[in-house]
Design a protein around this motif. Structure first.
Motif, PDB file in Angstrom:
ATOM      1  N   THR A 218      46.141  40.158  43.270  1.00  0.00           N
ATOM      2  CA  THR A 218      45.600  40.973  42.180  1.00  0.00           C
ATOM      3  C   THR A 218      44.862  40.080  41.189  1.00  0.00           C
ATOM      4  O   THR A 218      45.270  38.949  40.927  1.00  0.00           O
ATOM      5  CB  THR A 218      46.700  41.757  41.443  1.00  0.00           C
ATOM      6  OG1 THR A 218      47.709  40.854  41.000  1.00  0.00           O
ATOM      7  CG2 THR A 218      47.298  42.819  42.335  1.00  0.00           C
ATOM      8  N   LEU A 219      43.773  40.628  40.675  1.00  0.00           N
ATOM      9  CA  LEU A 219      42.996  39.963  39.633  1.00  0.00           C
ATOM     10  C   LEU A 219      43.327  40.614  38.307  1.00  0.00           C
ATOM     11  O   LEU A 219      43.459  41.840  38.225  1.00  0.00           O
ATOM     12  CB  LEU A 219      41.495  40.110  39.909  1.00  0.00           C
ATOM     13  CG  LEU A 219      40.999  39.545  41.227  1.00  0.00           C
ATOM     14  CD1 LEU A 219      39.504  39.836  41.395  1.00  0.00           C
ATOM     15  CD2 LEU A 219      41.261  38.046  41.309  1.00  0.00           C
ATOM     16  N   ASP A 220      43.456  39.794  37.267  1.00  0.00           N
ATOM     17  CA  ASP A 220      43.735  40.328  35.935  1.00  0.00           C
ATOM     18  C   ASP A 220      42.829  39.645  34.924  1.00  0.00           C
ATOM     19  O   ASP A 220      42.196  38.636  35.229  1.00  0.00           O
ATOM     20  CB  ASP A 220      45.213  40.157  35.575  1.00  0.00           C
ATOM     21  CG  ASP A 220      45.684  38.710  35.652  1.00  0.00           C
ATOM     22  OD1 ASP A 220      45.110  37.844  34.961  1.00  0.00           O
ATOM     23  OD2 ASP A 220      46.639  38.438  36.395  1.00  0.00           O
ATOM     24  N   ILE A 221      42.750  40.238  33.756  1.00  0.00           N
ATOM     25  CA  ILE A 221      41.887  39.714  32.709  1.00  0.00           C
ATOM     26  C   ILE A 221      42.635  39.767  31.379  1.00  0.00           C
ATOM     27  O   ILE A 221      43.405  40.701  31.134  1.00  0.00           O
ATOM     28  CB  ILE A 221      40.563  40.512  32.655  1.00  0.00           C
ATOM     29  CG1 ILE A 221      39.546  39.841  31.764  1.00  0.00           C
ATOM     30  CG2 ILE A 221      40.796  41.944  32.267  1.00  0.00           C
ATOM     31  CD1 ILE A 221      38.137  40.395  31.947  1.00  0.00           C
ATOM     32  N   ARG A 222      42.451  38.742  30.561  1.00  0.00           N
ATOM     33  CA  ARG A 222      43.112  38.711  29.253  1.00  0.00           C
ATOM     34  C   ARG A 222      42.471  39.728  28.320  1.00  0.00           C
ATOM     35  O   ARG A 222      41.252  39.818  28.226  1.00  0.00           O
ATOM     36  CB  ARG A 222      42.987  37.328  28.615  1.00  0.00           C
ATOM     37  CG  ARG A 222      44.042  36.360  29.075  1.00  0.00           C
ATOM     38  CD  ARG A 222      44.026  35.133  28.213  1.00  0.00           C
ATOM     39  NE  ARG A 222      42.691  34.515  28.276  1.00  0.00           N
ATOM     40  CZ  ARG A 222      42.465  33.239  28.432  1.00  0.00           C
ATOM     41  NH1 ARG A 222      43.447  32.394  28.498  1.00  0.00           N
ATOM     42  NH2 ARG A 222      41.238  32.774  28.478  1.00  0.00           N
ATOM     43  N   VAL A 223      43.331  40.478  27.658  1.00  0.00           N
ATOM     44  CA  VAL A 223      42.903  41.404  26.617  1.00  0.00           C
ATOM     45  C   VAL A 223      43.722  41.040  25.388  1.00  0.00           C
ATOM     46  O   VAL A 223      44.948  41.166  25.416  1.00  0.00           O
ATOM     47  CB  VAL A 223      43.133  42.877  27.026  1.00  0.00           C
ATOM     48  CG1 VAL A 223      42.764  43.817  25.880  1.00  0.00           C
ATOM     49  CG2 VAL A 223      42.350  43.215  28.286  1.00  0.00           C
ATOM     50  N   PRO A 224      43.074  40.537  24.329  1.00  0.00           N
ATOM     51  CA  PRO A 224      43.814  40.096  23.143  1.00  0.00           C
ATOM     52  C   PRO A 224      44.772  41.167  22.622  1.00  0.00           C
ATOM     53  O   PRO A 224      44.409  42.346  22.513  1.00  0.00           O
ATOM     54  CB  PRO A 224      42.713  39.803  22.118  1.00  0.00           C
ATOM     55  CG  PRO A 224      41.508  39.484  22.950  1.00  0.00           C
ATOM     56  CD  PRO A 224      41.636  40.373  24.167  1.00  0.00           C
ATOM     57  N   GLY A 225      46.000  40.747  22.363  1.00  0.00           N
ATOM     58  CA  GLY A 225      47.004  41.644  21.808  1.00  0.00           C
ATOM     59  C   GLY A 225      47.636  42.584  22.804  1.00  0.00           C
ATOM     60  O   GLY A 225      48.425  43.447  22.427  1.00  0.00           O
ATOM     61  N   ARG A 226      47.299  42.440  24.088  1.00  0.00           N
ATOM     62  CA  ARG A 226      47.852  43.324  25.120  1.00  0.00           C
ATOM     63  C   ARG A 226      48.242  42.504  26.341  1.00  0.00           C
ATOM     64  O   ARG A 226      47.792  41.388  26.531  1.00  0.00           O
ATOM     65  CB  ARG A 226      46.834  44.368  25.538  1.00  0.00           C
ATOM     66  CG  ARG A 226      46.412  45.289  24.419  1.00  0.00           C
ATOM     67  CD  ARG A 226      45.468  46.320  24.946  1.00  0.00           C
ATOM     68  NE  ARG A 226      44.992  47.174  23.886  1.00  0.00           N
ATOM     69  CZ  ARG A 226      45.357  48.425  23.701  1.00  0.00           C
ATOM     70  NH1 ARG A 226      46.222  48.976  24.514  1.00  0.00           N
ATOM     71  NH2 ARG A 226      44.862  49.142  22.730  1.00  0.00           N
ATOM     72  N   ARG A 227      49.051  43.126  27.186  1.00  0.00           N
ATOM     73  CA  ARG A 227      49.379  42.529  28.476  1.00  0.00           C
ATOM     74  C   ARG A 227      48.121  42.512  29.345  1.00  0.00           C
ATOM     75  O   ARG A 227      47.313  43.433  29.296  1.00  0.00           O
ATOM     76  CB  ARG A 227      50.469  43.368  29.138  1.00  0.00           C
ATOM     77  CG  ARG A 227      51.040  42.745  30.356  1.00  0.00           C
ATOM     78  CD  ARG A 227      52.243  43.526  30.824  1.00  0.00           C
ATOM     79  NE  ARG A 227      52.294  43.366  32.260  1.00  0.00           N
ATOM     80  CZ  ARG A 227      52.671  44.287  33.104  1.00  0.00           C
ATOM     81  NH1 ARG A 227      53.055  45.458  32.669  1.00  0.00           N
ATOM     82  NH2 ARG A 227      52.677  44.051  34.383  1.00  0.00           N
TER      83      ARG A 227
ATOM     84  N   ILE B 258      42.849  44.223  37.270  1.00  0.00           N
ATOM     85  CA  ILE B 258      41.489  44.732  37.386  1.00  0.00           C
ATOM     86  C   ILE B 258      41.205  45.202  38.804  1.00  0.00           C
ATOM     87  O   ILE B 258      40.536  46.201  39.023  1.00  0.00           O
ATOM     88  CB  ILE B 258      40.467  43.652  36.974  1.00  0.00           C
ATOM     89  CG1 ILE B 258      40.664  43.270  35.508  1.00  0.00           C
ATOM     90  CG2 ILE B 258      39.039  44.067  37.254  1.00  0.00           C
ATOM     91  CD1 ILE B 258      40.475  44.413  34.533  1.00  0.00           C
ATOM     92  N   GLU B 259      41.724  44.455  39.779  1.00  0.00           N
ATOM     93  CA  GLU B 259      41.427  44.787  41.169  1.00  0.00           C
ATOM     94  C   GLU B 259      42.474  44.151  42.071  1.00  0.00           C
ATOM     95  O   GLU B 259      43.044  43.118  41.747  1.00  0.00           O
ATOM     96  CB  GLU B 259      40.032  44.273  41.533  1.00  0.00           C
ATOM     97  CG  GLU B 259      39.521  44.766  42.856  1.00  0.00           C
ATOM     98  CD  GLU B 259      38.038  44.479  43.052  1.00  0.00           C
ATOM     99  OE1 GLU B 259      37.529  44.897  44.102  1.00  0.00           O
ATOM    100  OE2 GLU B 259      37.404  43.853  42.191  1.00  0.00           O
ATOM    101  N   SER B 260      42.696  44.767  43.216  1.00  0.00           N
ATOM    102  CA  SER B 260      43.566  44.217  44.258  1.00  0.00           C
ATOM    103  C   SER B 260      42.704  43.820  45.443  1.00  0.00           C
ATOM    104  O   SER B 260      41.859  44.602  45.880  1.00  0.00           O
ATOM    105  CB  SER B 260      44.609  45.237  44.693  1.00  0.00           C
ATOM    106  OG  SER B 260      45.477  45.542  43.626  1.00  0.00           O
ATOM    107  N   LEU B 261      42.919  42.610  45.954  1.00  0.00           N
ATOM    108  CA  LEU B 261      42.141  42.086  47.073  1.00  0.00           C
ATOM    109  C   LEU B 261      43.032  41.934  48.289  1.00  0.00           C
ATOM    110  O   LEU B 261      44.193  41.539  48.167  1.00  0.00           O
ATOM    111  CB  LEU B 261      41.540  40.726  46.712  1.00  0.00           C
ATOM    112  CG  LEU B 261      40.746  40.663  45.405  1.00  0.00           C
ATOM    113  CD1 LEU B 261      40.296  39.244  45.123  1.00  0.00           C
ATOM    114  CD2 LEU B 261      39.575  41.625  45.451  1.00  0.00           C
ATOM    115  N   SER B 262      42.477  42.230  49.463  1.00  0.00           N
ATOM    116  CA  SER B 262      43.257  42.110  50.697  1.00  0.00           C
ATOM    117  C   SER B 262      42.390  41.505  51.793  1.00  0.00           C
ATOM    118  O   SER B 262      41.395  40.829  51.495  1.00  0.00           O
ATOM    119  CB  SER B 262      43.819  43.478  51.092  1.00  0.00           C
ATOM    120  OG  SER B 262      42.767  44.412  51.265  1.00  0.00           O
TER     121      SER B 262
END
Length: 150
Positions: A49-58, A62-66
């Protein structure tokens, strides 16, 4: 198409000469946003899984890769730092590539470099659209209006 099969056979074979198989246990953090890039991967089995930082939040996923999908595009473009983070959400088998070596291969063979740039650029365009849609779904008052996939 954004998998390795998008590359012409000759250039896919050339790239594969530099691949090595690796395994990541479930829960492994592959990289963090803004980190220095040394490798990139193509998933053989499992999910990343890809994720991105969002200030003040978990950090939202963003997307799941397989199978067959490229993990990491930032290695090709200066300053070669990760633009997202990634984790193995299941056990993952992947092909690993040394980013500096592949960049040197691109410089040594401009046609190979062109095909790699087109491939990675198509991945980048799709990832940016996915990130936009996902962030709208999470934080815009009415979402993106696009049905969720996955």
């Amino acid at each position: 198409m954004t998998t390795l099969s998008a590359l012409p056979t000759e250039h896919r074979n050339q790239l594969m000469q530099s691949a090595r198989e690796v395994n990541f246990p479930q829960g492994t953090r592959l990289f963090d946003e803004s980190g220095r890039i040394e490798n990139f991967w193509v998933v053989r089995t499992g999910v990343v899984t890809l994720d991105i930082r969002v200030p003040g939040r978990r950090s939202p996923v963003i997307e799941s890769l397989s199978h067959g999908e490229l993990v990491g595009w930032s290695w090709l473009y200066p300053p070669s730092v990760w633009q997202m983070g990634a984790s193995a959400t299941t056990p993952v088998r992947a092909l690993e590539f040394d980013a500096a070596r592949v960049r040197r291969m691109c410089e040594a063979d401009p046609w190979f470099g062109y095909e790699i740039a087109i491939w990675v650029g198509s991945v980048l365009a799709r990832r940016l659209q996915s990130a936009r849609t996902r962030l709208l779904d999470l934080y815009a008052p009415y979402g993106s209006g696009v049905p969720a996939r996955g």
